[in-house]
Design a protein around this motif. Structure first.
Motif, PDB file in Angstrom:
ATOM      1  N   UNK A 114       0.781  -0.988   0.026  1.00  0.00           N
ATOM      2  CA  UNK A 114       0.264   0.152   0.166  1.00  0.00           C
ATOM      3  C   UNK A 114       0.535   1.035   0.215  1.00  0.00           C
ATOM      4  N   UNK A 115       1.752   0.999   0.541  1.00  0.00           N
ATOM      5  CA  UNK A 115       3.527   2.080   0.203  1.00  0.00           C
ATOM      6  C   UNK A 115       3.160   3.016  -0.671  1.00  0.00           C
ATOM      7  N   UNK A 116       3.964   1.745  -1.123  1.00  0.00           N
ATOM      8  CA  UNK A 116       4.656   1.361  -2.715  1.00  0.00           C
ATOM      9  C   UNK A 116       3.637   2.251  -3.474  1.00  0.00           C
ATOM     10  N   UNK A 117       2.221   1.425  -3.851  1.00  0.00           N
ATOM     11  CA  UNK A 117       1.581   1.867  -4.388  1.00  0.00           C
ATOM     12  C   UNK A 117       2.311   1.930  -5.712  1.00  0.00           C
ATOM     13  N   UNK A 118       2.713   0.578  -6.274  1.00  0.00           N
ATOM     14  CA  UNK A 118       2.913  -0.035  -7.239  1.00  0.00           C
ATOM     15  C   UNK A 118       2.191   0.083  -8.347  1.00  0.00           C
ATOM     16  N   UNK A 119       2.730   0.327  -9.522  1.00  0.00           N
ATOM     17  CA  UNK A 119       1.764   0.452 -10.877  1.00  0.00           C
ATOM     18  C   UNK A 119       0.977  -0.924 -11.516  1.00  0.00           C
ATOM     19  N   UNK A 120       1.798  -2.512 -10.902  1.00  0.00           N
ATOM     20  CA  UNK A 120       1.068  -3.573 -10.609  1.00  0.00           C
ATOM     21  C   UNK A 120       1.392  -4.828  -9.533  1.00  0.00           C
ATOM     22  N   UNK A 121       0.142  -5.543  -8.402  1.00  0.00           N
ATOM     23  CA  UNK A 121       0.638  -6.194  -8.075  1.00  0.00           C
ATOM     24  C   UNK A 121       1.466  -7.234  -8.220  1.00  0.00           C
ATOM     25  N   UNK A 122       3.082  -7.113  -6.962  1.00  0.00           N
ATOM     26  CA  UNK A 122       4.104  -8.393  -7.545  1.00  0.00           C
ATOM     27  C   UNK A 122       2.876  -9.557  -7.568  1.00  0.00           C
TER      28      UNK A 122
END
Length: 413
Positions: A114-122
């Motif tokens: 949630x903190x990283x807000x990556x464009x895609x969930x690993x």
């Protein structure tokens, strides 16, 4: 200011209430304790000085009320909780020890993602990868079966045709030749009959002189017929049935080889297709791995060395490639602090409960980290012998640290 503000006192003195008050004042109704008013009182109030803003949350027996004022501006701000939410985000009151000690590995992963807000969930990438992997496993089993099946089939000879010989056509040719044989037999029979007629006529001539004229006529006719039949029979050539009979016998054997060749070719074709399909899935797995590496390489982790590890479909947070749960306590707390600070970019306040669980060296490290980052950490510790702490007794302040806490300055309208 920045650094640690210790709230100390015996159990039940109100230390947790101070941290609860900060959390309840800023976090909205969902952050309010079930019983915010002290037993025997009718009302309660929390006032927080944030520098530019002053937050006042009042509790009555029925409800809670929020007021936010801006320094130097008359009147309270409209939609005060929206004002606070805009500067708080998701990190209000985040406790580093909660992340380290009380969150399960999966919850730690969720918080960090949630903190990283990556464009895609690993994890989504790994689900796709697992789908490729499982499908490839099935395909590879089929490849093994086809390889075994193909290995058990003999290589066809080079002279085996691709198409089967028509036994029906050979049978028709055989029937045609048999018909010729029958035709020739009929002609031979006619010739034999003619010869018999001649003999009979001769005997009749000798024996039946009275009927000589008639016999001679018959003889003449028979002789004509005999000449014609002899001429027809003399030019006959006997057809050879041996070749077509042998061809018919050989055709089925040849056709069996052709069918075997086609079956083997089909198995080889299926094997090639499955091998290609398996390779495509292998390429898909490689793309998933590369996408995940790129995603994590581009992620801006709050603490250098943070990352993820996956085993049997479950993720865990790692620090320097070691699962966080196996790291030293000081490393765990440093990671928790880094995440807490990343979650509180505007209201740079961290609430640390159970600070008494930390030794002096760890507290000193915590103080150094938050001070350098410009954060204020409110730490709850047990006891009254802390010279650098605000000491509480029965909910009231009985001693301040020397030069450590001062009243807010400046005017609010």
């Amino acid at each position: 200011g920045s650094g640690i503000t210790k709230i100390a006192g015996p159990n039940g003195a109100g230390k947790s209430s101070v941290l609860d008050a900060i959390y309840a004042a800023l976090g909205g109704k969902d952050s309010v304790p079930d019983m915010p008013i002290n037993a025997g009182a009718q009302r309660a109030k929390v006032v927080l000085d944030l520098g530019e803003l002053r937050v006042t949350r009042t509790f009555t027996g029925k409800d809670t009320y929020l007021e936010v004022e801006r320094r130097g501006q008359k009147g309270a701000l409209k939609k005060p909780q929206d004002v606070l939410n805009a500067i708080i985000g998701t990190g209000l009151g985040f406790d580093p020890l909660e992340f380290v000690d009380r969150l399960k590995p999966g919850e730690q992963v969720t918080t960090l993602l949630r903190l990283l807000a990556l464009p895609e969930d690993p994890k989504a990438i790994d689900i796709t990868k697992k789908s490729f992997y499982d499908t490839r496993t099935i395909i590879n089993r089929e490849v093994t079966v086809l390889q075994t099946k193909l290995a058990g089939m003999a290589e066809p000879a080079e002279d085996v045709p691709d198409e089967e010989v028509s036994v029906a056509a050979l049978a028709a040719e055989h029937a045609r030749l048999v018909g010729i044989h029958h035709e020739y037999d009929e002609k031979r029979t006619a010739m034999a009959k003619a010869e018999e007629a001649i003999a009979t006529a001769g005997r009749e001539v000798d024996r039946l002189a009275r009927e000589l004229a008639l016999a001679q006529a018959r003889l003449a006719d028979a002789m004509k017929a005999g000449v014609a039949a002899g001429a027809a029979a003399s030019g006959l050539t006997e057809p050879d049935l041996t070749a077509v009979t042998q061809q018919m016998q050989d055709a089925e054997a040849t056709n069996a080889k052709i069918r075997s060749k086609k079956v083997r070719a089909a198995v080889a074709h299926d094997l090639t297709a499955k091998q290609r399909e398996s390779q495509d899935l292998t390429d898909g797995i490689a793309r998933c791995d590369q996408r995940k590496r790129t995603l994590l390489a581009e992620a801006k982790f709050p603490v250098p060395g943070l990352g993820f590890a996956e085993a049997e479909g479950e993720y865990t947070v790692t620090f320097n490639d070691v699962p966080l749960g196996q790291c030293a306590k000081s490393e765990q707390i440093r990671v928790g602090l880094g995440i807490a600070m990343a979650l509180n970019p505007t209201v740079r306040v961290i609430l640390l409960r159970d600070g008494s669980l930390l030794d002096e060296a760890t507290l000193a490290m915590v103080s150094e980290v938050v001070t350098e980052a410009g954060f204020q950490l409110w730490c709850e510790v047990v006891g009254t012998d802390h010279a650098d702490a605000v000491i509480l007794e029965d909910g009231g302040v009985i001693r301040l640290p020397a030069g450590g806490v001062t009243a807010g300055t400046g005017a609010f309208a």
